[in-house]
Write an enzyme that holds these catalytic residues in place. Sequence first.
Site, PDB file in Angstrom:
ATOM      1  N   ARG A 199     -73.500   3.808   5.381  1.00  0.00           N
ATOM      2  CA  ARG A 199     -74.765   3.701   6.101  1.00  0.00           C
ATOM      3  C   ARG A 199     -75.850   4.552   5.440  1.00  0.00           C
ATOM      4  O   ARG A 199     -75.558   5.496   4.701  1.00  0.00           O
ATOM      5  CB  ARG A 199     -74.573   4.140   7.565  1.00  0.00           C
ATOM      6  CG  ARG A 199     -73.567   3.286   8.324  1.00  0.00           C
ATOM      7  CD  ARG A 199     -73.523   3.642   9.792  1.00  0.00           C
ATOM      8  NE  ARG A 199     -73.109   5.009  10.050  1.00  0.00           N
ATOM      9  CZ  ARG A 199     -71.841   5.421  10.046  1.00  0.00           C
ATOM     10  NH1 ARG A 199     -70.860   4.563   9.766  1.00  0.00           N
ATOM     11  NH2 ARG A 199     -71.537   6.681  10.308  1.00  0.00           N
ATOM     12  N   HIS A 251     -63.607  -3.015  10.467  1.00  0.00           N
ATOM     13  CA  HIS A 251     -64.168  -4.241   9.894  1.00  0.00           C
ATOM     14  C   HIS A 251     -65.584  -4.480  10.411  1.00  0.00           C
ATOM     15  O   HIS A 251     -66.501  -4.807   9.641  1.00  0.00           O
ATOM     16  CB  HIS A 251     -63.276  -5.442  10.235  1.00  0.00           C
ATOM     17  CG  HIS A 251     -61.886  -5.333   9.694  1.00  0.00           C
ATOM     18  ND1 HIS A 251     -61.573  -5.606   8.382  1.00  0.00           N
ATOM     19  CD2 HIS A 251     -60.716  -4.970  10.283  1.00  0.00           C
ATOM     20  CE1 HIS A 251     -60.276  -5.419   8.179  1.00  0.00           C
ATOM     21  NE2 HIS A 251     -59.736  -5.032   9.331  1.00  0.00           N
ATOM     22  N   GLU A 297     -66.970   7.923   2.986  1.00  0.00           N
ATOM     23  CA  GLU A 297     -67.972   8.711   3.712  1.00  0.00           C
ATOM     24  C   GLU A 297     -67.733  10.197   3.457  1.00  0.00           C
ATOM     25  O   GLU A 297     -68.674  10.952   3.172  1.00  0.00           O
ATOM     26  CB  GLU A 297     -67.881   8.410   5.212  1.00  0.00           C
ATOM     27  CG  GLU A 297     -68.230   6.976   5.576  1.00  0.00           C
ATOM     28  CD  GLU A 297     -68.004   6.657   7.039  1.00  0.00           C
ATOM     29  OE1 GLU A 297     -68.500   5.611   7.497  1.00  0.00           O
ATOM     30  OE2 GLU A 297     -67.327   7.445   7.732  1.00  0.00           O
TER      31      GLU A 297
END
Length: 343
Positions: A156, A17, A254
Amino acid sequence: MRVLFRADASIARGSGHIMRCLTLAKALQQRGAVCDFACRVESGHLIAWLQQQGFNVISLISEPLNEEHESQLLLAALQHDYRLLIVDHYQLTATFCQLLRQRCQYVMVIDDLANRALDCELLLDQNLLPDQHLRYQGLIPAHCRTLLGPKFALLRDEFYSASATPLANHLLISFGGSDADNLTSMAINALVMLKPRGITADIVIGANNPWRAMLQRQLANLPDVQLHIQTTSMATLMRKARLMLGAGGTTHWERSICGLPGLVVTVAENQQATTAYLNKLGACVWLGQAAEMSAEFFAEQLCYYLSQPALLDEIGRRAKNLVPDNAGTPLVVEQILNVVANR
């Protein structure tokens, strides 16, 4: 624009989280937002680490009696009004969000479960399920904008730019930040069994992993295996690997954007539905739940799939097709800015 994130990390709940909120916070920061976090102090929290990332953190020390009390404790600690509250917490419902509106103009919820009423202008659920457009019916307001599926995965920056060439017989092993079941140790024992086969590996753990010293001792006699702690190079490690052994959750997306085939162990109940569906689509191999694993089973599965290059290529291709290269975090940020600008 000032944004408040409400999320927690602990050994029991893991760090997922916090990590996905941090990704979103950094992206909003790049667009001029000032982002604060509110986190409960519990074993395995990442408050100091968030502060090292440059974010102000409101530390919640008192244990709440109920959700209303939780809201009161946070409201009493706030020193600013916020344009946007972002809640990533399975125990908080519409009650919490409604009470926080005293200091927060808009509310966004990041969720995976679709199991409770939510009060928000924006809902993000990055999971892939056959019924994903029906799951939140009756749980969110009619005006709520929904961001559903891996098209909106919070990845990211490194995942949009990293490049590396996969190495034959090279593994990436990661069971999340805290790995409460210590599956990493089990995987290392599997690598010991496979040592004659010339397999190399990168192993990733989080800063709050309670087994760190034990794992370092286990790896002392495995020079071809490198341990990474709270790495910022996960995308490079994924693109370098031929196969990944790890958990579900955000790691699915990812891994997918990198086209990396994965053997997946579900370490939490909320990971099971999406992992089962991805397994059905041929975008990963679901090995089962954490309690069903053993070092011998890991070794057997790794040995088999590394011997099937065509199968690995197909799994990686199907995974890659799930997450568009130009979507994810930037798309979520645009949706947020549209909502708070009433567009």
